[in-house]
Design an enzyme around this catalytic site. Structure first.
Site, PDB file in Angstrom:
ATOM      1  CB  ALA A  92      -0.910   0.001   1.223  1.00  0.00           C
ATOM      2  CE  LYS A  93       5.875   0.307  -2.872  1.00  0.00           C
ATOM      3  NZ  LYS A  93       5.185  -0.879  -3.344  1.00  0.00           N
TER       4      LYS A  93
END
Lengths: 270, 270
Positions: A92-93
């Site tokens: 998801a960063k």
């Protein structure tokens, strides 16, 4: 999942393969489009075909988010379908100021909030300590922090010299004061083998999540030679080379063959 | 929305106020919990109460994502409810390798994909050019890139010296080669006024999105004195100080009063 459980699975399956579920509706076989949830229908067969060879699954959240609420339903069903012994990564960063990172942590780690119950989430380090630590507050959950990524843009900032050493080394050094190898991993691109030895010196015991083998051109042999430690210490991700090995009705069979080939090579390095 | 439309709205409303929709189910007034969608019910009243004073709205995506698919429905309804003349910001702090950033751009910019049609999205710079440019490929859509954030963790990496100047200056200098002031803005925390003059020298024409006024302690007077340019050039965000001015049935009225106070102070600086 804790450190020992992860290592036990690596030892049992003789594999450190992570299958990246970058499931693109435009690339999945045409016959699946008649299903009510084509993305989940695809993932389910990919998981069935590869679970024998993989120790981890990594849904890339962008591919689900792009479909709005329905995409999050596909993500939920996919996560629930992954066998319990497999380590799960929300790629998801994320990363924001403390109270917001706390909400992102709830999203991925607290099933009473969003329904999702991932083992780990990838986090970007640019905003520093208070953007990362809320994710470290959950027992047996992990942060996988971006250190040196596989893309060409990694040279723009991650390699800039700070006191004579690249920025990503400072990220590693600071981050290991926030969390030990039992709950913190690092993303290191397989295309970055020139830097991997140095990274192993700085973080000998932490797991490294290594994308970039396969479609992005990284070498599994090189990554394994430099990156493996006495507890495995690697999760090597392959996405497109497995998911899209075939665009026909044999896609799952071909995905299994690709995964098995990688697992068998991994077994020789362990 | 384009640069001139945004500036015209600032001139007309005599305001550069952005209302941050960090809508926390645990903080909204108790009487709203009986609504079928309490988050949207709250946002709708906040928007009605503040639209006269605000030129932009910034839903913080974490607060919606944490509720799973239902949260994305609340986000969709909120975005659809924001008046057309207002600039909309998906505060999402996204950023990944090129093909994945392309999917995140579709999520927030392409209503045929996710249903959402934001004017802009916040993006983290750590992964470099190819993680940012897919967001710049949409007409009249904007990237708001993290430069120097408002939180304490901003000192961990953003301030590290690279060739004698802090990292965030390199981020600014490189980023302005990717996009002009017509589609690229920067996040600069209101708590960072010591650095704001230098930032204005480096990016005189770009808009700056400035969070941190209000609950985080930044000074509107200082930010405005240093940051305003001939086209406004600022969007100053307030979230908690407006949203949670009261936890009673008068919450919207009190939010309007807070927004009006900020707008009236802004009018004196324009």
């Amino acid at each position: 999942m804790n450190y020992n459980e992860l290592y036990q699975q690596i030892a049992t399956k003789k594999s450190y393969l992570c299958v990246g579920l970058d499931t693109d509706i435009r690339k999945i076989p045409a016959h699946l489009h008649k299903e009510s949830d084509p993305i989940f229908a695809f993932n389910r067969q990919i998981i069935d075909a590869t679970a024998e060879y993989a120790v981890a699954y990594k849904p890339n959240i962008a591919f689900y988010e792009a479909h709005g609420p329905q995409g999050w339903e596909s993500l939920q069903k996919t996560l629930d379908y992954i066998p319990n012994e497999c380590f799960t990564i929300a790629d998801a960063k994320r990363g924001d100021i403390g109270n917001t990172s706390g909400l992102y942590a709830r999203t991925f780690f607290d099933p009473s909030a969003s329904g999702l119950n991932f083992d780990s989430v990838t986090v970007a380090p640019y905003m520093g300590e208070d953007s990362v630590t809320p994710f470290l507050a959950y027992d047996n959950k992990w942060v996988i922090l971006l250190a040196l990524t596989s893309n060409i843009g990694s040279h723009d900032f991650q390699m800039l010299p700070v006191d004579g050493r690249p920025l990503f080394e400072h990220v590693l050094e600071k981050a290991i004061t926030w969390g030990g190898p039992d709950r913190l991993m690092f993303v290191v691109g397989a295309t970055q083998t020139a830097q991997l030895s140095r990274i192993r010196e700085l973080v000998p015991d932490h797991f490294l999540l290594v994308p970039g083998v396969g479609a992005q051109g990284g070498s599994l042999a090189e990554v394994s030679r430099i990156g493996l430690n006495s507890h495995g210490g690697l999760l090597v991700n392959a996405s497109r080379s497995i998911l899209y090995a075939s665009d026909g009705t044999d896609f799952a069979q071909r995905a299994a063959a690709e995964a098995r080939t990688l697992q068998q090579e991994m077994a020789t390095y362990l």
